[in-house]
Scaffold this active site. Structure first.
Site, PDB file in Angstrom:
ATOM      1  CD  GLU A   1      -6.194  -7.632   0.114  1.00 27.81           C
ATOM      2  OE1 GLU A   1      -7.355  -7.719   0.547  1.00 27.81           O
ATOM      3  OE2 GLU A   1      -5.205  -8.087   0.741  1.00 27.81           O
TER       4      GLU A   1
ATOM      5  CG  HIS B   1      -1.112  -4.761   0.623  1.00 24.95           C
ATOM      6  ND1 HIS B   1      -1.651  -5.712  -0.214  1.00 24.95           N
ATOM      7  CD2 HIS B   1      -1.151  -5.304   1.875  1.00 24.95           C
ATOM      8  CE1 HIS B   1      -1.986  -6.783   0.496  1.00 24.95           C
ATOM      9  NE2 HIS B   1      -1.692  -6.558   1.756  1.00 24.95           N
TER      10      HIS B   1
ATOM     11  CG  ASP C   1      -1.828 -10.411   1.555  1.00 28.56           C
ATOM     12  OD1 ASP C   1      -1.206  -9.690   2.356  1.00 28.56           O
ATOM     13  OD2 ASP C   1      -3.057 -10.342   1.401  1.00 28.56           O
TER      14      ASP C   1
ATOM     15  CG  HIS D   1      -5.725 -12.877   1.464  1.00 23.30           C
ATOM     16  ND1 HIS D   1      -5.708 -11.497   1.466  1.00 23.30           N
ATOM     17  CD2 HIS D   1      -6.929 -13.234   0.913  1.00 23.30           C
ATOM     18  CE1 HIS D   1      -6.838 -11.046   0.949  1.00 23.30           C
ATOM     19  NE2 HIS D   1      -7.595 -12.077   0.615  1.00 23.30           N
TER      20      HIS D   1
ATOM     21  CD  GLU E   1      -9.678 -10.351   3.301  1.00 20.36           C
ATOM     22  OE1 GLU E   1      -8.484 -10.723   3.329  1.00 20.36           O
ATOM     23  OE2 GLU E   1     -10.007  -9.148   3.243  1.00 20.36           O
TER      24      GLU E   1
ATOM     25  CG  HIS F   1      -5.083  -4.375   4.264  1.00 19.92           C
ATOM     26  ND1 HIS F   1      -4.745  -5.562   3.646  1.00 19.92           N
ATOM     27  CD2 HIS F   1      -5.211  -3.462   3.283  1.00 19.92           C
ATOM     28  CE1 HIS F   1      -4.670  -5.367   2.352  1.00 19.92           C
ATOM     29  NE2 HIS F   1      -4.954  -4.093   2.095  1.00 19.92           N
TER      30      HIS F   1
ATOM     31  CD  GLU G   1      -0.355  -6.710   5.349  1.00 17.58           C
ATOM     32  OE1 GLU G   1      -0.565  -7.876   4.970  1.00 17.58           O
ATOM     33  OE2 GLU G   1      -0.969  -5.715   4.895  1.00 17.58           O
TER      34      GLU G   1
END
Length: 251
Positions: free
Chosen positions: A30, A32, A41, A116, A118, A170, A175
């Site tokens: 995904e 970032h 992730d 992650h 989701e 995010h 992160e």
């Protein structure tokens, strides 16, 4: 001896699997932002899993590098090139099948390591289905996201204007700091730029243009440091280890 399942021979794995905790890291591929790679992730949860397994003499299964669809309010959505996602059904059945195999091997202590945001509910469904299919009363499975293992008192001092919440973190401070500690060679620090998302309180499908910042960061990543990342990693790993030892009665 290695903690990585992929590096064990089958006799080495067989001799260990029944008594050890098996960790299954599940990440995503995904966007970032400009400064972090697509595999954040995956990398984060895989490295954290290895640190946890080393502390409890566990087994780390090969990490799953794909997760459920990115959402605008927690990952920027599906519009960014490179974001490669699974449907809920695919993720549930994939994880279920893997867990059933571990149980067939003799594993009785398993933890699904969620990297992650989701993924959460679909991993819960996979665990439920695996337990029903296997019908082994001695099996116990834990599930926790790495952000569940961060203590508020460790995180909030870094936010002078208030913590925006983990869903908006995010590609932001946490992160970025974690990657500076875990995979510093993959952080392009010269590309870090301020970000602030003005997301509505609802979601619109299909995703609208201009809802998510162009960079893909949902909150500000500036100011992140390797030192902060080390504090976060130690807190996360420590809480995982403590929880696993408690639930599986490991001394």
């Amino acid at each position: 001896m290695t903690v990585l399942m992929s590096e064990m021979t089958w006799p080495e794995y067989e001799s260990k699997v029944q008594d050890a905790v098996v960790l299954l890291p599940v990440g995503s591929t995904e966007q970032h932002s400009y400064h972090l790679p697509l595999g954040v992730d995956y990398y984060q949860i895989n490295e954290i899993s290895k640190l946890v397994a080393t502390s409890i003499d566990g087994i780390v299964a090969p990490a799953i590098p794909f997760g459920y669809k990115s959402l605008p309010h927690s990952g920027g959505g599906q519009t960014f090139p490179g974001t490669t996602s699974l449907s809920a059904e695919t993720l549930i059945l994939l994880v279920k099948d893997i867990l059933v195999e571990f149980i067939r091997h003799g594993a009785e202590q398993i933890i699904v390591m969620d990297g992650h945001y989701e993924n959460g509910m679909f991993l819960s469904e996979a665990i439920d289905l695996a337990l029903k299919e296997s019908n082994q009363k001695s099996v116990k499975i834990l599930k926790a996201s790495f952000v569940d293992m961060l203590d508020d008192e460790v995180v909030t001092p870094y936010y002078k204007n208030g913590f925006p919440g983990y869903s908006l973190e995010h590609a932001a401070f946490i992160e970025t700091a974690l990657m500076m500690k875990l995979k510093p060679d993959l952080v392009q620090q010269d590309k870090i730029e301020p970000a602030e998302a003005n997301l509505p309180r609802y979601e619109v499908f299909p995703q609208q243009e201009g809802v998510v910042p162009k960079s893909g960061s949902l909150a500000d990543p500036t100011g992140a440091t390797k030192e902060a990342g080390e504090i976060f990693v130690n807190n996360i790993v420590g809480n995982y280890v403590q929880s696993i030892k408690k639930e599986f009665n490991i001394t």
